[in-house]
Enzyme design. Structure first.
Site, PDB file in Angstrom:
ATOM      1  N   GLN A  78     -37.718  58.033  16.743  1.00  0.00           N
ATOM      2  CA  GLN A  78     -38.390  57.488  15.562  1.00  0.00           C
ATOM      3  C   GLN A  78     -38.796  58.622  14.633  1.00  0.00           C
ATOM      4  O   GLN A  78     -39.908  59.136  14.703  1.00  0.00           O
ATOM      5  CB  GLN A  78     -39.605  56.650  15.949  1.00  0.00           C
ATOM      6  CG  GLN A  78     -40.156  55.933  14.742  1.00  0.00           C
ATOM      7  CD  GLN A  78     -41.172  54.868  15.086  1.00  0.00           C
ATOM      8  OE1 GLN A  78     -41.451  54.582  16.229  1.00  0.00           O
ATOM      9  NE2 GLN A  78     -41.734  54.283  14.056  1.00  0.00           N
ATOM     10  N   PHE A  79     -37.882  58.976  13.734  1.00  0.00           N
ATOM     11  CA  PHE A  79     -38.142  60.089  12.822  1.00  0.00           C
ATOM     12  C   PHE A  79     -39.291  59.796  11.873  1.00  0.00           C
ATOM     13  O   PHE A  79     -39.907  60.708  11.325  1.00  0.00           O
ATOM     14  CB  PHE A  79     -36.875  60.474  12.053  1.00  0.00           C
ATOM     15  CG  PHE A  79     -36.552  59.569  10.897  1.00  0.00           C
ATOM     16  CD1 PHE A  79     -36.937  59.905   9.613  1.00  0.00           C
ATOM     17  CD2 PHE A  79     -35.862  58.379  11.090  1.00  0.00           C
ATOM     18  CE1 PHE A  79     -36.641  59.084   8.537  1.00  0.00           C
ATOM     19  CE2 PHE A  79     -35.555  57.553  10.034  1.00  0.00           C
ATOM     20  CZ  PHE A  79     -35.953  57.902   8.752  1.00  0.00           C
ATOM     21  N   THR A  80     -39.641  58.529  11.682  1.00  0.00           N
ATOM     22  CA  THR A  80     -40.711  58.198  10.745  1.00  0.00           C
ATOM     23  C   THR A  80     -42.071  58.723  11.205  1.00  0.00           C
ATOM     24  O   THR A  80     -43.000  58.798  10.399  1.00  0.00           O
ATOM     25  CB  THR A  80     -40.809  56.683  10.481  1.00  0.00           C
ATOM     26  OG1 THR A  80     -41.058  56.009  11.708  1.00  0.00           O
ATOM     27  CG2 THR A  80     -39.519  56.171   9.845  1.00  0.00           C
TER      28      THR A  80
END
Length: 153
Positions: A78-80
């Site tokens: 989850q790069f967010t």
């Protein structure tokens, strides 16, 4: 690396209408890899995930680790988690590692957890995923590999 970990009684991840990872008791781990993260960051988080005492004992106190309860991990990229929302209304993802490096570290972390005897399911890196979970507690923690000591190799 940044991780949101949630103690769950069940969790699953779906891609294109198909369940690609599913666990019962254990941890849902949402993992973001930052620029400059390396192998030591992954080792730190592996040690924390395996040994952090966040599962209840017979007295209802958080005294048991994932290893103690024989739980599983659902690891989802989850790069967010690296999104910066300080300026404007659109998040900046400049702090996120490039996809090829993030994928390498994500996969390395899953492999190391398995090597240490942890059952691990994963999502699909960079795919649009739907994550379902039943949070137990609710118990949720934020981990940042840069805020802790480096785990031994």
């Amino acid at each position: 690396m940044k991780a949101v970990i949630q103690r769950v009684t069940e969790a699953s991840v779906e891609v294109d209408g198909r369940i690609v990872g599913k666990i019962s008791e254990g941890l849902l781990v949402l993992l973001g890899v930052a620029k400059g993260d390396g192998d030591s960051d992954g080792r730190f988080l592996v040690d924390k995930l395996k040994n952090l005492r966040i599962f209840s004992d017979e007295a209802g106190k958080m005294n048991r680790s994932l290893a103690d309860v024989g739980g599983s991990i659902l690891l989802v990229s989850q790069f967010t988690l690296l999104g910066n929302t300080k300026n404007g209304r659109r998040p900046s993802f400049d702090e996120a590692a490039p996809p090829d490096e993030a994928k390498r570290l994500y996969e390395q972390m899953a492999a190391e957890l398995r090597t240490q005897g942890m059952p691990v399911e994963t999502g699909v890196f960079a795919a649009h995923m739907k994550v379902a979970l039943l949070n137990d507690g609710p118990v949720t923690f934020l981990l940042d590999s840069r805020e802790g000591a480096v785990a031994p190799p």
